[in-house]
Write a protein that holds these residues in place. Sequence first.
Motif, short mmCIF file in Angstrom:
data_model
loop_
_atom_site.label_atom_id
_atom_site.label_comp_id
_atom_site.label_asym_id
_atom_site.label_seq_id
_atom_site.Cartn_x
_atom_site.Cartn_y
_atom_site.Cartn_z
N HIS A 77 0.98 -0.74 -0.26
CA HIS A 77 0.22 -0.29 0.29
C HIS A 77 0.66 1.38 -0.35
CE1 HIS A 77 -3.75 2.74 1.91
NE2 HIS A 77 -3.41 2.84 0.36
N ILE A 78 0.63 1.53 -1.34
CA ILE A 78 2.08 3.17 -1.25
C ILE A 78 1.43 3.63 -1.91
CG2 ILE A 78 3.66 3.66 -3.36
CD1 ILE A 78 4.57 0.12 -3.00
N VAL A 79 1.09 5.05 -1.42
CA VAL A 79 0.88 6.52 -1.81
C VAL A 79 2.51 7.32 -1.67
CG1 VAL A 79 0.40 8.33 -0.65
CG2 VAL A 79 -0.55 6.95 0.26
N TYR A 80 2.69 8.41 -3.30
CA TYR A 80 3.49 8.83 -3.57
C TYR A 80 2.70 10.37 -3.69
CZ TYR A 80 6.54 10.38 -7.85
OH TYR A 80 6.76 11.61 -7.99
N LEU A 81 3.76 10.80 -2.59
CA LEU A 81 3.59 12.59 -2.58
C LEU A 81 3.83 13.24 -3.64
CD1 LEU A 81 2.70 14.46 -0.51
CD2 LEU A 81 4.05 13.86 1.08
N ALA A 82 3.49 13.93 -3.99
CA ALA A 82 4.01 14.71 -5.73
C ALA A 82 3.59 15.76 -5.11
CB ALA A 82 3.26 14.66 -6.79
N SER A 83 5.00 16.83 -5.00
CA SER A 83 5.51 18.17 -4.39
C SER A 83 5.56 19.02 -5.55
CB SER A 83 6.89 18.16 -3.83
OG SER A 83 7.97 18.35 -4.36
N ALA A 84 5.03 18.95 -7.33
CA ALA A 84 5.32 18.96 -8.28
C ALA A 84 4.31 20.34 -8.65
CB ALA A 84 5.53 18.48 -9.16
N SER A 85 3.93 21.32 -9.16
CA SER A 85 3.04 22.56 -9.05
C SER A 85 3.81 22.55 -10.88
CB SER A 85 4.13 23.81 -8.46
OG SER A 85 2.90 24.85 -9.33
N VAL A 86 2.21 21.62 -11.38
CA VAL A 86 2.54 21.76 -12.90
C VAL A 86 2.25 23.71 -13.50
CG1 VAL A 86 1.30 20.95 -15.40
CG2 VAL A 86 1.97 19.85 -12.30
N ALA A 87 3.27 24.13 -14.06
CA ALA A 87 2.73 24.92 -13.98
C ALA A 87 2.53 25.86 -16.15
CB ALA A 87 3.45 26.59 -13.99
N HIS A 122 6.18 10.19 -15.09
CA HIS A 122 6.14 9.59 -13.66
C HIS A 122 4.94 9.02 -13.69
CE1 HIS A 122 9.64 11.69 -10.84
NE2 HIS A 122 10.08 11.87 -12.12
N GLN A 123 3.86 9.58 -13.87
CA GLN A 123 2.54 9.04 -13.77
C GLN A 123 1.80 7.82 -14.57
OE1 GLN A 123 -0.13 12.28 -14.65
NE2 GLN A 123 -0.62 13.09 -13.07
N GLU A 124 2.79 7.77 -15.28
CA GLU A 124 2.77 6.33 -16.18
C GLU A 124 3.36 5.33 -15.94
OE1 GLU A 124 3.47 7.74 -20.28
OE2 GLU A 124 1.08 8.67 -20.40
N ARG A 125 4.48 5.74 -15.05
CA ARG A 125 6.08 4.39 -15.15
C ARG A 125 5.40 4.00 -13.57
NH1 ARG A 125 10.40 8.07 -14.22
NH2 ARG A 125 10.30 7.97 -12.39
N ARG A 126 4.50 4.89 -12.86
CA ARG A 126 3.76 3.78 -11.78
C ARG A 126 2.25 3.02 -11.71
NH1 ARG A 126 4.39 9.81 -9.59
NH2 ARG A 126 1.97 9.66 -9.77
N PRO A 127 2.79 1.76 -10.42
CA PRO A 127 1.65 1.44 -11.19
C PRO A 127 0.78 1.44 -11.04
CG PRO A 127 3.69 0.44 -9.74
CD PRO A 127 4.05 1.57 -9.52
N SER A 128 -0.57 1.29 -11.36
CA SER A 128 -2.71 1.46 -11.11
C SER A 128 -2.86 1.67 -10.01
CB SER A 128 -2.87 1.15 -12.11
OG SER A 128 -3.67 -0.69 -11.75
N ASN A 129 -1.95 0.28 -8.72
CA ASN A 129 -2.31 0.47 -7.57
C ASN A 129 -2.02 1.42 -6.58
OD1 ASN A 129 -0.48 -1.14 -7.55
ND2 ASN A 129 -0.82 -1.59 -5.46
N TRP A 130 -0.63 2.33 -7.04
CA TRP A 130 -0.52 3.09 -5.81
C TRP A 130 -1.29 4.31 -6.07
CZ3 TRP A 130 5.60 4.31 -6.92
CH2 TRP A 130 5.90 2.94 -6.30
#
Length: 190
Positions: A31-41, A52-60
């Motif tokens: 049970h993994i939570v990806y805490l993202a700090s990026a500001s998409v400007a 980054h999102q596409e590389r992570r498993p869908s259950n995260w």
Amino acid sequence: MAKGKLVLVLGGARSGKSQFAEKMAEKLGKHIVYLASASVADEEMARRVKIHQERRPSNWQTKEETLKIVNAVAELNGNCEVILFDCLTLWLSNLLLNGLLPKSGTSWPEKENYILKEVERLAEYCTTMDTHIIIVSNEVSLGIVPDNRLGRSFRDVAGRANQIIAQHADEVYLVAAGIPIEIKSKAYQI
């Protein structure tokens, strides 16, 4: 539940640090939570985030937070097995560029002190957690001295922040060319 471990993963741009941290997270729990700090400007940053999102498993799970990282970590503690915080240096940039923190009109030295106190709060909190936390950060100490105040301030704050987290961490890794090198473990304390 046993005490969680605090792991710092350092590396330069495109060093493979995020991929290494992701693999480590998968070994530490399900049970993994990806805490993202990026500001998409802008479009370029949106593209980077998508990769980054596409590389992570869908259950995260993903939680996005650009400023209140300590609060976000506290909310997640005990509600997952692993928090992967990517990345410390983006959070520092967000704090440094926010003209209202700690208050409007704050001088550079006051702002830097405020940010480093927030990093210290994060580090100290992470040492009390039940959940494992992996913090990804850019190693900025190997480059040249920036030619402007903002660049120098960022480099100084990031370097000191990495030191603070590393001092509290159970493990610290440096990733270069996709190869992780363990530079601190519980067995080695200074």
